[in-house]
Design a protein around this motif. Structure first.
Motif, PDB file in Angstrom:
ATOM      1  N   THR A  49     -14.444  -4.067 -10.517  1.00 16.28           N
ATOM      2  CA  THR A  49     -15.043  -4.902 -11.572  1.00 16.28           C
ATOM      3  C   THR A  49     -16.338  -4.256 -12.074  1.00 16.28           C
ATOM      4  OG1 THR A  49     -16.146  -6.233  -9.882  1.00 16.28           O
ATOM      5  CG2 THR A  49     -14.075  -7.091 -10.753  1.00 16.28           C
ATOM      6  N   GLN A  92      -9.057  -5.723  -6.288  1.00 15.22           N
ATOM      7  CA  GLN A  92      -9.620  -4.432  -6.693  1.00 15.22           C
ATOM      8  C   GLN A  92      -8.885  -3.344  -5.911  1.00 15.22           C
ATOM      9  OE1 GLN A  92     -14.163  -4.751  -7.803  1.00 15.22           O
ATOM     10  NE2 GLN A  92     -13.867  -5.269  -5.670  1.00 15.22           N
ATOM     11  N   GLY A 113     -12.349  -0.951  -4.739  1.00 15.58           N
ATOM     12  CA  GLY A 113     -13.644  -1.639  -4.763  1.00 15.58           C
ATOM     13  C   GLY A 113     -14.727  -0.742  -4.165  1.00 15.58           C
ATOM     14  N   LYS A 114     -15.926  -0.823  -4.771  1.00 15.00           N
ATOM     15  CA  LYS A 114     -17.035   0.043  -4.345  1.00 15.00           C
ATOM     16  C   LYS A 114     -18.026  -0.726  -3.489  1.00 15.00           C
ATOM     17  CE  LYS A 114     -19.356   2.184  -7.708  1.00 15.00           C
ATOM     18  NZ  LYS A 114     -19.760   2.461  -9.099  1.00 15.00           N
ATOM     19  N   GLY A 115     -18.416  -0.133  -2.358  1.00 20.71           N
ATOM     20  CA  GLY A 115     -19.464  -0.727  -1.536  1.00 20.71           C
ATOM     21  C   GLY A 115     -20.748   0.055  -1.684  1.00 20.71           C
ATOM     22  N   ARG A 116     -21.787  -0.352  -0.959  1.00 18.96           N
ATOM     23  CA  ARG A 116     -23.044   0.402  -0.982  1.00 18.96           C
ATOM     24  C   ARG A 116     -22.837   1.727  -0.278  1.00 18.96           C
ATOM     25  NH1 ARG A 116     -26.676  -2.003   2.266  1.00 18.96           N
ATOM     26  NH2 ARG A 116     -28.379  -0.758   1.458  1.00 18.96           N
ATOM     27  N   TRP A 166     -14.198 -11.240  -6.158  1.00 16.13           N
ATOM     28  CA  TRP A 166     -14.661  -9.893  -6.516  1.00 16.13           C
ATOM     29  C   TRP A 166     -15.193  -9.984  -7.937  1.00 16.13           C
ATOM     30  CZ3 TRP A 166     -13.874  -9.419  -1.737  1.00 16.13           C
ATOM     31  CH2 TRP A 166     -12.652  -9.640  -1.133  1.00 16.13           C
ATOM     32  N   MET A 167     -16.503  -9.957  -8.081  1.00 15.65           N
ATOM     33  CA  MET A 167     -17.026 -10.153  -9.440  1.00 15.65           C
ATOM     34  C   MET A 167     -18.285  -9.344  -9.710  1.00 15.65           C
ATOM     35  SD  MET A 167     -18.553 -14.007  -9.292  1.00 15.65           S
ATOM     36  CE  MET A 167     -19.872 -14.497  -8.189  1.00 15.65           C
ATOM     37  N   SER A 168     -18.530  -9.060 -10.984  1.00 11.11           N
ATOM     38  CA  SER A 168     -19.716  -8.315 -11.406  1.00 11.11           C
ATOM     39  C   SER A 168     -20.388  -9.070 -12.546  1.00 11.11           C
ATOM     40  CB  SER A 168     -19.334  -6.917 -11.899  1.00 11.11           C
ATOM     41  OG  SER A 168     -18.694  -6.198 -10.867  1.00 11.11           O
ATOM     42  N   ILE A 173     -23.333  -7.136  -1.563  1.00 10.07           N
ATOM     43  CA  ILE A 173     -23.832  -7.127  -2.946  1.00 10.07           C
ATOM     44  C   ILE A 173     -24.213  -5.701  -3.321  1.00 10.07           C
ATOM     45  CG2 ILE A 173     -25.613  -8.019  -4.519  1.00 10.07           C
ATOM     46  CD1 ILE A 173     -25.809 -10.470  -2.629  1.00 10.07           C
ATOM     47  N   GLY A 185     -19.083  -9.246  -3.609  1.00  8.53           N
ATOM     48  CA  GLY A 185     -17.783  -9.321  -2.951  1.00  8.53           C
ATOM     49  C   GLY A 185     -17.853 -10.351  -1.838  1.00  8.53           C
TER      50      GLY A 185
HETATM   51  C1  BTN Z   1     -21.627  -3.647   0.160  1.00  9.59           C
HETATM   52  O1  BTN Z   1     -21.329  -2.499   0.478  1.00  9.59           O
HETATM   53  O2  BTN Z   1     -22.036  -4.446   1.003  1.00  9.59           O
HETATM   54  C2  BTN Z   1     -21.503  -4.088  -1.290  1.00  9.59           C
HETATM   55  C3  BTN Z   1     -20.113  -4.504  -1.634  1.00  9.59           C
HETATM   56  C4  BTN Z   1     -19.965  -4.966  -3.072  1.00  9.59           C
HETATM   57  C5  BTN Z   1     -18.529  -5.287  -3.424  1.00  9.59           C
HETATM   58  C6  BTN Z   1     -18.391  -5.892  -4.790  1.00  9.59           C
HETATM   59  S1  BTN Z   1     -16.813  -6.599  -5.080  1.00  9.59           S
HETATM   60  C7  BTN Z   1     -17.159  -6.775  -6.767  1.00  9.59           C
HETATM   61  C8  BTN Z   1     -17.903  -5.540  -7.196  1.00  9.59           C
HETATM   62  N1  BTN Z   1     -16.959  -4.498  -7.574  1.00  9.59           N
HETATM   63  C9  BTN Z   1     -17.008  -3.465  -6.735  1.00  9.59           C
HETATM   64  O3  BTN Z   1     -16.273  -2.448  -6.833  1.00  9.59           O
HETATM   65  N2  BTN Z   1     -17.917  -3.667  -5.803  1.00  9.59           N
HETATM   66  C10 BTN Z   1     -18.597  -4.937  -5.962  1.00  9.59           C
END
Ligand code: BTN
Length: 325
Positions: free
Chosen positions: A95, A118, A121-124, A138-140, A193, A212
């Motif tokens: 997202t 997703q 999906g991307k994390g930190r 799953w939102m932005s 986040i 997420g």
């Molecule tokens: C973390 O690593 O703790 C952060 C995770 C964030 C995940 C959310 S899900 C919605 C949005 N889209 C993504 O690809 N990542 C964030």
């Protein structure tokens, strides 16, 4: 995106609650024909809404669909700009990616991209974020605050507070925040986040806040390596949680906190954040990209930066790290 007319109809059903609204009334309210109203009602039915129709009385919504949709989120939404524009997708890579694209096309502040699944999906810290279908949120969120670049992390902390307040309201559980913004219940991560910026030199164009939330996963839905670290709200609560209701409640708390922040700055948010923090006052290890700092977490600065005092009494300011408690 949803049409304005659809939003107005859903707002009318929100205000009406259990009462019936006649086709004539709805048509006059939103300024369209009764046939157009009927067409929208049929589309809502196709989405899985159950509407009761009684002659001479009109319509009322008696059941919302299992699958979350922009329409379902809109029904009952009380905010004035957060979540008033929803871009809903069934399956996306991330997202964040879509939100970046929309932000550069100039969508209004408060626009949200939400997906049922997703695929990457991307994390930190360049990690993946496991985002299976239908179970999580799953939102932005796209924001355009007029603040200097250095203050952007404050909005990440604000988001964590809004999410925790909404979780408390909906589930009665008591989550805690691990700096900067992991939300934990019983020591397990239920929310992450990820904040990203579109900016130049010292001007922010947009902030994209990715949230997420593990909502309805069962333990076996998590990959093995996550099963002892992650959890979901339904595992913790022992029952299914309505994703649409949680999303609406997050928007409500977010809008309130964000308006407060724009008027009064970070201090009131910092006080709330500290009330939920589980890492402050504890001995911890902070892994940054370049070093590992071990010591006592003293608190956060007015900028949202973590202060750690090591054994020799040196105070380190940590801007970004993974925290081990
Ligand atoms: C973390 O690593 O703790 C952060 C995770 C964030 C995940 C959310 S899900 C919605 C949005 N889209 C993504 O690809 N990542 C964030």
């Amino acid at each position: 995106m949803q049409s304005e007319l659809r939003k107005q109809l859903l707002d009318a059903f929100t205000t009406a609650g259990e009462s019936y609204l006649s086709g004539q009334y709805l048509a006059e309210l939103v300024g369209c024909s009764r046939t157009a109203v009927w067409k929208h009602i049929e589309e809502l039915r196709k989405e899985g809404f159950e509407l009761e129709a009684i002659r001479k009385k009109g319509y009322r919504i008696i059941k919302t669909p299992e699958r979350v949709s922009a329409d379902e989120i809109m029904l009952g939404l009380t905010t004035s700009f957060i979540g008033r524009n929803i871009h809903y997708e069934e399956s996306v890579e991330s997202t964040q990616k879509i939100a970046h694209k929309l932000a550069s096309q100039g969508v209004p502040e408060g626009t949200v991209v939400i997906a049922d699944e997703q695929r990457s999906g991307k994390g930190r810290m360049n990690r993946n974020w496991h985002s299976p279908k239908y179970t999580g949120i799953w939102m932005s969120l796209i924001l355009k605050p007029n603040i200097p670049l250095t203050k952007a992390p404050q909005l990440t902390l604000l988001t964590a507070v809004a999410v925790v307040q909404a979780m408390e309201e909906i589930t009665g559980l008591t989550p805690g925040i691990k700096w900067p913004n992991d939300i934990l219940i019983d020591g397990k991560k239920v929310t992450g986040i990820l904040t990203e910026l579109q900016a130049e030199a010292d001007r922010i164009h947009s902030i994209i806040i990715g949230v997420g939330i593990n909502v309805n996963q069962k333990l076996e839905d998590f990959p093995l390596e996550l099963q002892d670290k992650a959890s979901s709200l339904s595992i913790q609560k022992g029952e299914q949680i309505s994703r649409a209701e949680l999303i609406r409640t997050i928007f409500k708390h977010f809008e309130k906190l964000y308006s407060l922040y724009l008027k009064q700055g970070f201090i009131p948010i910092k006080i709330l954040w500290e009330g939920y923090a589980v890492s402050i006052g504890r001995i911890l290890k902070a892994r940054t990209l370049t070093e590992v700092i071990e010591g006592k977490a003293l608190g956060i600065t007015d900028e949202g930066v973590l202060k750690i005092e090591d054994q020799s009494g040196v105070i380190h300011h940590v801007y970004s790290a993974d925290i081990e408690l």
